[in-house]
Scaffold this motif. Structure first.
Motif, mmCIF file in Angstrom:
data_model
loop_
_atom_site.group_PDB
_atom_site.id
_atom_site.type_symbol
_atom_site.label_atom_id
_atom_site.label_comp_id
_atom_site.label_asym_id
_atom_site.label_seq_id
_atom_site.Cartn_x
_atom_site.Cartn_y
_atom_site.Cartn_z
ATOM 1 N N ARG A 102 0.775 -0.677 0.169
ATOM 2 C CA ARG A 102 0.260 -0.120 0.108
ATOM 3 C C ARG A 102 0.758 1.382 0.388
ATOM 4 O O ARG A 102 0.567 2.316 -0.415
ATOM 5 C CB ARG A 102 -0.975 -0.155 1.179
ATOM 6 N N GLU A 103 1.627 1.708 0.995
ATOM 7 C CA GLU A 103 3.495 2.710 0.700
ATOM 8 C C GLU A 103 3.444 2.616 -0.642
ATOM 9 O O GLU A 103 4.110 3.618 -1.091
ATOM 10 C CB GLU A 103 3.702 2.372 1.623
ATOM 11 N N GLY A 139 2.097 2.617 -3.127
ATOM 12 C CA GLY A 139 0.743 2.428 -4.163
ATOM 13 C C GLY A 139 -0.421 1.530 -5.186
ATOM 14 O O GLY A 139 -0.156 2.807 -6.179
ATOM 15 N N ILE A 140 -0.221 0.615 -4.258
ATOM 16 C CA ILE A 140 -1.267 -0.716 -4.989
ATOM 17 C C ILE A 140 -2.087 -0.256 -4.190
ATOM 18 O O ILE A 140 -1.816 -0.629 -3.368
ATOM 19 C CB ILE A 140 -0.046 -1.768 -5.227
ATOM 20 N N ASP A 141 -3.454 -0.079 -4.579
ATOM 21 C CA ASP A 141 -4.645 -0.555 -4.133
ATOM 22 C C ASP A 141 -5.276 -2.346 -3.694
ATOM 23 O O ASP A 141 -5.571 -3.287 -4.675
ATOM 24 C CB ASP A 141 -5.633 0.439 -5.395
ATOM 25 N N LEU A 142 -4.773 -2.793 -2.695
ATOM 26 C CA LEU A 142 -4.986 -4.044 -2.381
ATOM 27 C C LEU A 142 -6.730 -4.149 -2.414
ATOM 28 O O LEU A 142 -7.044 -5.252 -3.118
ATOM 29 C CB LEU A 142 -4.623 -3.869 -1.386
ATOM 30 N N ASP A 143 -7.624 -3.039 -1.862
ATOM 31 C CA ASP A 143 -8.787 -3.363 -2.186
ATOM 32 C C ASP A 143 -9.451 -4.178 -3.758
ATOM 33 O O ASP A 143 -10.502 -4.685 -3.788
ATOM 34 C CB ASP A 143 -8.952 -2.247 -2.407
ATOM 35 N N ALA A 144 -8.453 -3.244 -4.728
ATOM 36 C CA ALA A 144 -8.881 -3.237 -6.043
ATOM 37 C C ALA A 144 -8.511 -5.066 -6.229
ATOM 38 O O ALA A 144 -9.233 -5.569 -7.305
ATOM 39 C CB ALA A 144 -8.575 -2.212 -6.842
ATOM 40 N N ALA A 151 0.581 -6.204 -10.167
ATOM 41 C CA ALA A 151 0.172 -4.663 -10.275
ATOM 42 C C ALA A 151 1.683 -3.535 -9.505
ATOM 43 O O ALA A 151 1.931 -2.802 -10.332
ATOM 44 C CB ALA A 151 -0.394 -4.574 -8.576
ATOM 45 N N ARG A 179 3.342 -1.023 -10.877
ATOM 46 C CA ARG A 179 3.412 0.690 -10.660
ATOM 47 C C ARG A 179 4.797 0.505 -10.795
ATOM 48 O O ARG A 179 5.300 2.111 -11.019
ATOM 49 C CB ARG A 179 3.478 0.261 -8.767
#
Length: 227
Positions: free
Chosen positions: A153-154, A156-161, A190, A194
């Protein structure tokens, strides 16, 4: 009576030299036309179309139509993993193609394996995440730890998506050149996206090599460095 999956049918599809060349070309993750794949295999477009039809009917390729053009891509991650494993077996047995000079070194350092980062830099990223316990492996499953969740997440990856997709989040893929694991799955895809989004690296148009910029190399080294 013999029961179970018939691997001979799949192996015969992959085993033809022209079809093997086409499948290898599609490991870059791009969809290619019959003409492009014919050039990769060194056959006529008519012959390539016959081979591609067999691969599609065999479940190894996906055909997409856009206007007058037809594009072929690998049917999915499972096909890519099988091909990468076969590349490793071929390399171990000494069955290597003619080395294309400096490009060979670039492919070994960093390349696309269908949709994720492979080569030396891919295995180093995987080793770093394992060493820092960002990934855990209970049994045969590969999972992301709470520390790993913070890490990605830090970055910059959207884990929820990613969780909304049906694809597995983390998969271990055996690297053919390094003979060690790199990270596949939706998270592996991902991470590579990124890296490209940040301008750290770009894909070579003629090969599967991923070419890092000097700034990208520095950023990558900081990313995998132990805390």
């Amino acid at each position: 009576m013999r029961e179970g999956p018939d691997i001979s049918r799949i192996s015969s599809l992959i085993g033809d030299p022209a079809r093997a060349s086409m499948l290898t070309a599609l490991m870059a993750g791009k969809a290619l036309t019959a003409s492009e794949l014919a050039r990769e295999a060194g056959v006529t477009v008519q012959t390539a179309s016959s081979h591609l039809g067999k691969l599609e009917r065999g479940g190894l390729l996906r055909l997409r139509k856009q206007g007058r053009h037809k594009y072929f891509s690998l049917a999915g991650d499972d096909v890519a993993h099988v091909l990468e494993a076969l590349m490793g077996l071929a390399a171990d047995a000494g069955h290597l193609r003619t080395r294309p000079g400096p490009k060979n070194a670039a492919l070994r350092e960093a390349r696309v394996c269908y949709n994720h980062l492979a080569g030396d830099m891919g295995t180093r990223l995987f080793d770093s995440m394992m060493a820092r316990q960002f990934l855990s492996q209970p049994g045969d499953d590969l999972t992301l730890s709470p520390g790993g969740v913070r890490f990605v997440r830090e970055f910059g990856i959207d884990l929820d998506a990613l969780a909304a997709n049906r694809a597995p989040l983390c998969r271990e893929c055996l690297d053919w050149s390094e003979r060690r694991s790199h990270l596949a799955g939706s998270l592996g895809r991902a991470l590579l996206h990124r890296i490209e989004e940040l301008g750290w690296a770009r894909r070579d148009r003629e090969t599967r090599a991923v070419l890092f910029t000097p700034r990208g190399r520095n950023g990558f080294e900081e990313l995998i460095a132990a805390p």
